[in-house]
Write a protein that holds these residues in place. Structure first.
Motif, PDB file in Angstrom:
ATOM      1  N   UNK A 150       1.135  -1.289  -0.221  1.00  0.00           N
ATOM      2  CA  UNK A 150      -0.199  -0.355   0.316  1.00  0.00           C
ATOM      3  C   UNK A 150       0.619   1.114  -0.034  1.00  0.00           C
ATOM      4  N   UNK A 151       0.515   2.536  -0.536  1.00  0.00           N
ATOM      5  CA  UNK A 151       1.239   3.586  -0.621  1.00  0.00           C
ATOM      6  C   UNK A 151       0.992   3.854   0.810  1.00  0.00           C
TER       7      UNK A 151
ATOM      8  N   UNK B 263      -5.543   5.770  -8.487  1.00  0.00           N
ATOM      9  CA  UNK B 263      -6.926   6.117  -7.687  1.00  0.00           C
ATOM     10  C   UNK B 263      -7.243   4.423  -7.124  1.00  0.00           C
ATOM     11  N   UNK B 264      -5.742   4.290  -6.903  1.00  0.00           N
ATOM     12  CA  UNK B 264      -5.927   2.909  -5.695  1.00  0.00           C
ATOM     13  C   UNK B 264      -5.461   3.197  -4.005  1.00  0.00           C
TER      14      UNK B 264
ATOM     15  N   UNK C 208      -9.516  -3.682  -8.849  1.00  0.00           N
ATOM     16  CA  UNK C 208     -10.466  -3.798  -8.665  1.00  0.00           C
ATOM     17  C   UNK C 208     -11.167  -4.008  -7.727  1.00  0.00           C
ATOM     18  N   UNK C 209     -12.141  -3.195  -6.718  1.00  0.00           N
ATOM     19  CA  UNK C 209     -12.410  -3.221  -5.709  1.00  0.00           C
ATOM     20  C   UNK C 209     -13.264  -4.151  -5.769  1.00  0.00           C
ATOM     21  N   UNK C 210     -14.175  -4.385  -6.699  1.00  0.00           N
ATOM     22  CA  UNK C 210     -15.506  -5.217  -6.725  1.00  0.00           C
ATOM     23  C   UNK C 210     -14.754  -6.305  -6.960  1.00  0.00           C
TER      24      UNK C 210
END
Length: 400
Positions: free
Chosen positions: A259-260, A298-299, A308-310
């Motif tokens: 993660x960032x 965007x993530x 994709x979070x979906x």
């Protein structure tokens, strides 16, 4: 000790099939166990108490009956052995009762699926997948024919090992399946669903040393210098390979879930998903260049592997590693490598380079994972990370 006899009862009608039954004799008491196995009189050898295998259209039928009889006699022998080992008195009725209990017991497929379901509920996805893969493999070996837990014996497990070997699996791969099955079987024994017949005693369940997968630094540099700008899929695979190498052989799953927010004040801090061990890595310019190249604004994730979070994140990760490894094999051929290039090669290659820079073997443990990765992690946690960071910087400079 109790005795077992296989008996044949002829039919009262001429030319009709008779039935097989088992006779248990213990302490002058005799008990019978009925079966559904039916044979013609000419298919039974009364003197030797055995089935006569004949040809013709009844061959498979007779062969199947013989196999079932052999299997059930083995079960009865195991039941008696179990009673004998307890060194307490037992009766012929108890032998019969135990035999019926184990024959009415749970099947392997059902029991293993229950374990998989529990692992799923506990969130242990990795373990769940290894159990599911093993179950699927064993089902293929059995042609989807289930088997009772108490019918699992050494002969069946040895045949399964041979089946895996004929499919071309390596010694370590066959051992992987054996260890999973053994864990399931041992749990069934603990739950008293079967007697322990030690079915894995004649198969390999160890871990054999694998062929080294490291490539020299000059090869890593060749891979870095390839012009892949016209082939974005290859370029992305190459850059993820390099990112793994730059980050001290970080495993792909940890790269995917970086993660960032894991990067703070020039230090990358992450926890290994496999072991839970927290690792700190000094952030280098070459790492930043790759992250900036694949701007994933965007993530929450640093690199566009889980996009994709979906959708199922783990499935995205698994699809990505398969695709990247396929592309890396192409890249490996482009630089004339003799080994297939994979993400795991980057991990081994960094460890090999670190060893050449005099990082203690206790830290890298023969390229991280030869004998004991857990030991490697213990040493890593106690070592001043600046030592590894300095060595990593030297390694990276030789590639850049």
């Amino acid at each position: 000790m109790a005795k077992i006899k296989v008996k044949f009862r002829t039919s009262t009608k001429e030319r009709h099939e008779g039935t097989i039954y088992y006779q248990i004799i213990h302490n002058r008491a005799t008990r019978q166990i009925k079966t559904d196995y039916r044979l013609l009189a000419r298919e039974w050898n009364e003197h030797e108490s055995t089935v006569i295998i004949t040809g013709g259209d009844r061959y498979r039928h007779i062969q199947s009956i013989k196999e079932h009889i052999d299997e059930e006699i083995g079960q009865l022998q195991s039941v008696i052995k179990h009673f004998e080992e307890k060194e307490s008195k037992y009766t012929a009725d108890e032998i019969v009762s135990a035999f019926h209990k184990y024959n009415d017991g749970q099947s392997l497929f059902k029991f293993m699926q229950e374990i998989i379901d529990r692992l799923q509920q506990m969130g242990k996805q990795r373990t769940c997948e290894t159990y599911r893969t093993t179950l699927r493999s064993f089902m293929q070996f059995r042609n989807n024919k289930d088997i009772q837990l108490n019918n699992i014996n050494s002969d069946i497990i040895q045949k399964y090992e041979s089946y895996l070997q004929l499919k071309g699996l390596s010694k370590n791969s066959t051992s992987f399946y054996m260890r999973i099955l053994r864990a399931v079987y041992n749990r069934a024994v603990e739950n008293e669903l079967t007697i322990n017949r030690t079915p894995f005693k004649h198969v390999y369940t160890g871990i054999d040393k694998t062929i080294k997968r490291a490539i020299p630094l000059k090869s890593v540099k060749q891979i870095k210098e390839l012009n892949l700008s016209q082939q974005p899929a290859l370029e992305f695979a190459r850059d993820i390979f390099l990112f793994c190498f730059y980050t001290r052989g970080m495993s792909f799953i940890d790269i995917a879930y970086l993660r960032k927010k894991d990067l703070t004040n020039g230090t990358l801090s992450y926890r290994r998903r496999k072991t839970g061990q927290q690792l700190l890595i000094r952030w280098e310019n070459c790492m930043q260049e790759i992250v900036e190249k694949y701007n994933n604004s965007q993530s929450q994730y640093m690199l566009p592997i889980i996009k994709s979070i979906n959708k199922d994140e783990r499935m995205q990760y698994k699809n990505a590693i398969c695709l990247i490894n396929r592309k890396l094999k192409i890249i490996g051929k482009m630089v004339n490598l003799q080994l297939p290039l994979t993400m795991y090669t980057a991990r081994h290659s960094w460890a090999n380079a670190a060893k050449s820079k005099n990082i203690p073997i206790s830290v890298i443990s023969e390229a991280m994972g030869h004998d004991s990765e857990s030991t490697t992690q213990i040493y890593l946690s106690s070592l001043d990370t600046s030592i590894v960071d300095r060595a990593n910087n030297i390694i990276i400079r030789e590639v850049l």
